[in-house]
Scaffold this motif. Structure first.
Motif, mmCIF file in Angstrom:
data_model
loop_
_atom_site.group_PDB
_atom_site.id
_atom_site.type_symbol
_atom_site.label_atom_id
_atom_site.label_comp_id
_atom_site.label_asym_id
_atom_site.label_seq_id
_atom_site.Cartn_x
_atom_site.Cartn_y
_atom_site.Cartn_z
ATOM 1 N N GLU A 286 0.517 14.161 -1.077
ATOM 2 C CA GLU A 286 0.896 13.780 -1.555
ATOM 3 C C GLU A 286 1.377 11.951 -0.992
ATOM 4 O O GLU A 286 1.817 10.920 -0.850
ATOM 5 N N THR A 287 2.199 11.746 0.757
ATOM 6 C CA THR A 287 2.271 10.796 1.444
ATOM 7 C C THR A 287 1.531 10.037 1.404
ATOM 8 O O THR A 287 1.174 9.186 1.598
ATOM 9 N N THR A 288 0.550 10.773 1.634
ATOM 10 C CA THR A 288 -0.878 10.376 2.092
ATOM 11 C C THR A 288 -1.731 9.524 0.400
ATOM 12 O O THR A 288 -1.640 8.062 0.594
ATOM 13 N N LEU A 289 -1.339 9.829 -0.520
ATOM 14 C CA LEU A 289 -1.826 9.157 -1.815
ATOM 15 C C LEU A 289 -0.835 7.592 -1.743
ATOM 16 O O LEU A 289 -1.192 6.789 -2.587
ATOM 17 N N LYS A 290 -0.342 7.848 -1.648
ATOM 18 C CA LYS A 290 1.565 7.483 -1.613
ATOM 19 C C LYS A 290 1.416 5.769 -0.887
ATOM 20 O O LYS A 290 1.484 4.544 -0.844
ATOM 21 N N THR A 291 0.838 6.098 0.773
ATOM 22 C CA THR A 291 0.635 5.029 1.223
ATOM 23 C C THR A 291 -0.481 4.503 1.053
ATOM 24 O O THR A 291 -0.911 3.022 1.314
ATOM 25 N N ILE A 292 -1.582 5.091 0.926
ATOM 26 C CA ILE A 292 -2.865 4.381 0.152
ATOM 27 C C ILE A 292 -2.545 3.063 -0.737
ATOM 28 O O ILE A 292 -2.624 2.030 -0.305
ATOM 29 N N GLN A 293 -2.011 4.075 -1.742
ATOM 30 C CA GLN A 293 -1.458 2.873 -3.191
ATOM 31 C C GLN A 293 -0.882 1.296 -2.608
ATOM 32 O O GLN A 293 -0.860 0.760 -2.627
ATOM 33 N N LYS A 294 0.246 1.786 -1.542
ATOM 34 C CA LYS A 294 1.360 0.659 -0.856
ATOM 35 C C LYS A 294 0.354 -0.117 0.532
ATOM 36 O O LYS A 294 0.528 -0.786 0.072
ATOM 37 N N GLN A 295 -0.078 0.627 0.731
ATOM 38 C CA GLN A 295 -0.463 -0.298 1.937
ATOM 39 C C GLN A 295 -1.798 -0.749 2.301
ATOM 40 O O GLN A 295 -3.050 -1.602 2.902
ATOM 41 N N LYS A 296 -2.749 -0.199 1.068
ATOM 42 C CA LYS A 296 -4.275 -0.107 1.074
ATOM 43 C C LYS A 296 -4.825 -0.559 1.992
ATOM 44 O O LYS A 296 -5.577 -1.420 2.510
ATOM 45 N N PRO A 297 -5.328 1.063 2.661
ATOM 46 C CA PRO A 297 -5.906 0.729 3.930
ATOM 47 C C PRO A 297 -7.484 0.294 3.249
ATOM 48 O O PRO A 297 -8.137 0.535 2.683
#
Length: 564
Positions: A286-297
């Motif tokens: 879940e943290t990974t999914l939220k991070t991808i959505q917000k930080q856009k790697p």
């Protein structure tokens, strides 16, 4: 020897690289000059610029020198992916030392073994790990423990809340007071700015890193990786990612830096190319999914278990993963179904690569762009890398499509094993690194791994490769993870057993799975035993520990024999 793979290369990838003959840490110096005010690290809401990372690494280097660290001395780093792990890594190199990457999940016994073997004099670790390290200190060469805490690089108010979360999660709060033996990382960082440290340097021979192998086949060995090895592999990685723009990409750092793949493909590559690292201290879906959505790697190096975990999250469709452009999967075979599904979800490219600790680690990969997809292949050798398939009987190169041991040669291949000349001699032959993996090459130079030499199952005289069985079983829509292994059998010598983890909410019987396997596998390859489990044993980087399962079975048989 001919290199048919070079004809497959797109124009943008050179067959041979000219390596910059300079120390690994010089790339951080250059990045600080070129991208000083640009964000180098994002960590749970906190940003650090390249200039801040550089200045912090120099402070750490000077402190190490003050503790007596000289050229060639070993310094252990026992941290998850945090800003401190990057700062310390380059700080050790600036001081002329050798980094010893240490897994924070290690038990006291494992820490003691690695500290003894490496002769490390200093270790940097987390406050909550301090009790574990201090208990074994007397049995090792360790003289100093530097202690840091996750909260030190968290933004307000996370830094205030985190100790309470930590207490709830681990049940302990550790407060370390500074002493002759104990040192506080935050105090080192509070010291005045430091100047670069001049020193002698040998690009070819100076060891930058002692990276311990997983130890799944006996005691872990310290792999000696030089500055040249690591500069070479990161340069190859950059050449392969020819569409990536220097100073512009954002790379997701989930793969642990204490594992060679995360260290090279995320940390070293980022510093070399001025990318922004988005660090996560552990893999939580879940943290990974939220991070991808917000930080856009844009770049997401990973392991199959990470991609599988994301694809099986029940709320996956709620998240926007479209920023992801390129993913190189390593550490374990990538099932074709996972590759296809992940590409559909993200719109980016996911390809399989191959390597091992002894080669810094990458030696082969599939093309990310502009080329057809070759199913089941680990790809082609990287620039400046040679590869061959050698006969297990004669050691001579085999013709195309014949199975033998994959061997590699190139500037990324290790100097040898630390203090183990005999084992070095067995693994490095005439400049070739013997990988221990069985495989073959096709006419175009694409390589295929059929299995580990040690994992091959010999049942009733037949050679059976676990990977082939796993590829078939992964195609079943109810299966999330699977591993096949050879277990003792009084009649056949060994027999095939499959350990299976089902997707959430799915059900499957042994009979149904057996019927499915028989459609696609010869009778002698079909597993004779199936075991359904909630999870499989894995390394920190998500590699399934087949050996642990085999050892489990052997112990069972031994116990039964004792009772009978």
């Amino acid at each position: 020897m001919t290199k048919p793979w070079l004809a497959e290369y797109p124009d943008e990838i050179p067959g041979k690289l000219t390596l910059p003959e300079k120390p690994l840490h010089s790339f951080l110096t250059e990045a600080a000059e070129m991208y000083g005010s640009k964000s180098a690290i994002h960590f749970m809401g906190k940003e650090l610029t390249y200039h801040e990372v550089y200045e912090s690494a120099l402070k750490f280097a000077h402190y190490l020198r003050g503790l007596g660290i000289e050229r060639g001395d070993r310094v252990a780093i026992m941290l998850p992916n945090t800003p401190q792990s990057v700062i310390a890594y380059y700080g050790v190199l600036y001081a002329g030392g050798v980094v010893v990457q240490t897994n924070p999940l290690y038990t006291e016994r494992e820490i003691e073994y690695q500290m003894k073997d490496s002769g490390a004099k200093v270790i940097l670790t987390l406050d909550i790990l301090y009790p574990r390290v201090s208990k074994v200190m007397g049995a090792t060469d360790l003289q100093h423990i530097i202690v840091t805490a996750i909260k030190e690089y968290l933004p307000f108010p996370k830094n205030m809340i985190y100790p309470f979360i930590q207490k709830k999660q681990y049940g302990i709060v550790v407060k370390v007071e500074p002493s002759e033996q104990n040192h506080l990382f935050k105090e080192i960082m509070a010291s005045p700015a430091a100047e670069p440290i001049p020193g002698e340097f040998d690009f070819e021979n100076d060891i930058a890193l002692l990276q311990y192998t997983g130890g799944t086949t006996g005691f872990p060995k310290g792999v000696m990786l030089t500055h040249k090895n690591l500069v070479a592999n990161a340069s190859m990685c950059d050449a392969w990612l020819y569409k990536c723009k220097k100073g512009e990409e954002k790379i997701l750092g989930i793969l642990p830096f204490f594992h060679v793949y995360g260290m090279t493909a995320v940390m070293i590559l980022s510093i070399m190319q001025g990318y922004k690292m988005i660090l996560l201290p552990k893999f939580d879906v879940e943290t990974t999914l939220k991070t991808i959505q917000k930080q856009k790697p844009t770049l997401f190096p990973g392991a199959p278990t990470i991609y599988i975990g994301i694809l099986n999250h029940p709320d996956l469709k709620k998240y926007d993963l479209s920023s992801i452009d390129s993913c190189l999967s390593g550490s374990a075979p990538l099932p074709v179904e996972v590759q296809q599904e992940f590409e559909e979800v993200t719109g980016g490219k996911l390809v399989e690569g191959y390597g091992l600790t002894e080669s810094s680690p990458v030696t082969h990969a599939n093309f990310l762009w502009d080329k057809e997809r070759i199913k089941g292949s680990i790809g082609l050798p990287w620039p400046s890398t040679d590869s061959a398939v050698l006969s297990l009987e004669t050691g001579e190169p085999l013709p195309v499509k014949e199975i033998g041991e994959i061997a590699v040669k190139g500037p990324q291949v290790m100097k040898g094993y630390w203090n183990r000349p005999e084992e070095t001699e067995q693994t490095l032959k005439d400049g070739w690194l013997l990988t221990g993996d069985l495989g073959y090459m096709d006419e175009r130079g694409y390589f295929y791994v059929v299995d580990r030499k040690k994992d091959m199952i010999i049942a009733g005289g037949f050679n059976i490769y676990p990977r082939e069985i796993e590829e078939v079983l992964y195609e079943h829509p109810s299966i999330q993870e699977v591993v096949a292994a050879g277990v003792p059998d009084p009649y056949r010598g060994e027999t095939v057993k499959a350990y299976v983890v089902l997707k959430e909410g799915k059900s499957l019987t042994e009979k149904e799975l057996d019927e499915f396997a028989r459609k696609y596998l010869a009778a002698y390859k079909v597993p004779k035993i199936y075991e359904f489990r909630k999870e499989l044993p894995k390394t920190a980087v998500g590699k399934i520990l087949r050996r642990a399962l085999v050892d489990e079975e052997r112990k069972k048989v031994e116990e039964e024999q004792k009772l009978s």
